[in-house]
Motif scaffolding. Sequence first.
Motif, PDB file in Angstrom:
ATOM      1  N   MET A 151       0.839  -1.149   0.000  1.00 24.84           N
ATOM      2  CA  MET A 151       0.000   0.000   0.000  1.00 24.84           C
ATOM      3  C   MET A 151       0.901   1.233   0.000  1.00 24.84           C
ATOM      4  N   ARG A 152       0.573   2.207  -0.823  1.00 19.32           N
ATOM      5  CA  ARG A 152       1.304   3.472  -0.882  1.00 19.32           C
ATOM      6  C   ARG A 152       0.477   4.561  -0.207  1.00 19.32           C
ATOM      7  N   LEU A 153       1.104   5.254   0.721  1.00 17.44           N
ATOM      8  CA  LEU A 153       0.430   6.342   1.426  1.00 17.44           C
ATOM      9  C   LEU A 153       1.041   7.668   1.023  1.00 17.44           C
ATOM     10  N   THR A 164      14.938  16.374  -0.023  1.00 16.29           N
ATOM     11  CA  THR A 164      14.425  15.003  -0.046  1.00 16.29           C
ATOM     12  C   THR A 164      15.131  14.224  -1.150  1.00 16.29           C
ATOM     13  N   GLN A 165      15.012  12.896  -1.082  1.00 14.13           N
ATOM     14  CA  GLN A 165      15.684  12.048  -2.071  1.00 14.13           C
ATOM     15  C   GLN A 165      14.711  11.178  -2.867  1.00 14.13           C
ATOM     16  N   SER A 166      13.775  10.535  -2.170  1.00 13.60           N
ATOM     17  CA  SER A 166      12.974   9.523  -2.849  1.00 13.60           C
ATOM     18  C   SER A 166      11.471   9.781  -2.858  1.00 13.60           C
ATOM     19  N   TRP A 189       9.026  18.352   5.369  1.00  9.94           N
ATOM     20  CA  TRP A 189       9.223  17.597   4.124  1.00  9.94           C
ATOM     21  C   TRP A 189      10.159  16.419   4.346  1.00  9.94           C
ATOM     22  N   ARG A 190      11.232  16.630   5.084  1.00  9.88           N
ATOM     23  CA  ARG A 190      12.154  15.526   5.403  1.00  9.88           C
ATOM     24  C   ARG A 190      11.443  14.445   6.214  1.00  9.88           C
ATOM     25  N   LEU A 240       9.218   9.074   7.209  1.00  4.41           N
ATOM     26  CA  LEU A 240       8.090   8.245   7.631  1.00  4.41           C
ATOM     27  C   LEU A 240       7.659   7.259   6.542  1.00  4.41           C
ATOM     28  N   GLY A 241       8.232   7.377   5.361  1.00  6.85           N
ATOM     29  CA  GLY A 241       7.960   6.422   4.296  1.00  6.85           C
ATOM     30  C   GLY A 241       6.811   6.759   3.372  1.00  6.85           C
ATOM     31  N   PHE A 242       6.346   8.001   3.374  1.00  6.59           N
ATOM     32  CA  PHE A 242       5.280   8.372   2.447  1.00  6.59           C
ATOM     33  C   PHE A 242       5.762   8.236   1.013  1.00  6.59           C
TER      34      PHE A 242
END
Length: 81
Positions: free
Chosen positions: A1-3, A61-63, A20-21, A26-28
Motif C-alpha cells: 500500500m502506498r500512502l 528530499t531524495q525519494s 518535508w524531510r 516516515l515512508g510516504f
Amino acid sequence: MRLSTVILPIHRWAEGQKTWRQAEELGFHTAYTYDHLSWRTFRDGPWFGAIPTLTAAATVTQSVRLGTLVTSVKPCSPITA
C-alpha cells in the motif's frame, strides 16, 4: 500500500524543510502541497507558493515523490508579463 500526505505551505523554510524531510523519513510515497491563494483559517498568516515550495522540498528530499494536490489557474495579464 502506498500512502501520501499533504503539507500545507504555511511554514517558513527553516521550519518547513523539517516537515518535508519527516514525510520522507516516515515512508510516504508522495507528498503534495496546495496551490491556492489562501486556505480558510490560514488566510491571515503566511501562505507560500506551491512551485517554489516543491522546488525547495526537492533540495532536502531524495525519494519521496512531490506534487501539487490542486493547481490553480491564476489569471495573468499578458500586458504586465
